[in-house]
Design an enzyme around this catalytic site. Structure first.
Site, PDB file in Angstrom:
ATOM      1  N   GLY A  15       0.742  -1.214  -0.069  1.00 28.69           N
ATOM      2  CA  GLY A  15       0.158   0.000  -0.050  1.00 28.69           C
ATOM      3  C   GLY A  15       0.618   1.197   0.055  1.00 28.69           C
ATOM      4  CB  VAL A  22       2.876  -0.862   3.924  1.00 28.73           C
ATOM      5  CG1 VAL A  22       3.226  -1.890   4.674  1.00 28.73           C
ATOM      6  CG2 VAL A  22       2.843   0.356   4.886  1.00 28.73           C
ATOM      7  CE  LYS A  38       3.560   4.635   8.024  1.00 29.78           C
ATOM      8  NZ  LYS A  38       2.765   4.920   9.227  1.00 29.78           N
ATOM      9  CG  ASP A 130      -5.452   9.098   8.597  1.00 35.03           C
ATOM     10  OD1 ASP A 130      -6.447   9.637   8.437  1.00 35.03           O
ATOM     11  OD2 ASP A 130      -4.756   8.426   7.880  1.00 35.03           O
TER      12      ASP A 130
END
Length: 174
Positions: A15, A22, A38, A130
């Site tokens: 992603g 990631v 990440k 988030d």
């Protein structure tokens, strides 16, 4: 793009977010399990390395069974990368996209543990920043784990000032 990273072999891009990407990866050790890495996204400024280090520090300080743990922080020239467990169940977003809705019991089974993880962050004096289905990860057994605390901010920070938060999930009043 390098395919190795200080003891880890990058495998597949999983992603891409606002400042990071990631990857699934394999440690350079016999019988090691896959992990997720990440790292700063190409073209993003070095300031994101500070966010990655702050994220690692926060996750090491706030240990909770429903917060993704940091396994390692490695040099990723010219910056750093976080190594976390690879959670094989995908994300809550993946599950919602696949099924559309969840049964009431399933909603409680996801939201209860995630609320406990958010409460652990609050006890530490920070807000996640988030919270969205893409950041709720599922392990192989379907248990939820909250990830991506890279936009966490001290409680009391004015609304609407989250760094790199997802606009669709921000309070519309700000």
């Amino acid at each position: 793009m390098r395919r190795d990273l200080n003891g880890y072999r990058l495998d597949q891009l999983l992603g891409v977010g606002g400042t990071a990407e990631v990857w699934s990866a394999w440690p350079d050790a016999p019988d090691a399990e896959a992990v997720a890495i990440k790292r700063r996204r190409a073209g993003v400024g070095a300031a994101s390395d500070g966010s990655l280090l702050a994220e690692a520090e926060l996750l090491r300080a706030v240990r909770h069974p429903h917060l993704v743990p940091v396994l390692d922080v490695v040099a990723d020239p010219p910056g750093v990368a976080l190594v976390v467990p690879l959670l094989a169940g995908g994300s809550l977003r993946d599950l919602l996209d696949e099924r559309g809705t969840l049964a009431a019991g399933e909603v409680v089974a996801v939201l209860g543990p995630i609320a406990a993880a958010v409460a652990a962050l609050h006890r530490h004096g920070v807000s996640h920043g988030d919270l969205k289905p893409e950041n709720v990860l599922l392990d192989a057994g379907g248990w939820p784990v909250l990830g991506d605390v890279g936009t966490a901010q001290p409680l009391g920070t004015p609304a609407g000032t989250a760094r790199h938060a997802t606009p669709a999930y921000l309070d519309p009043a700000v």
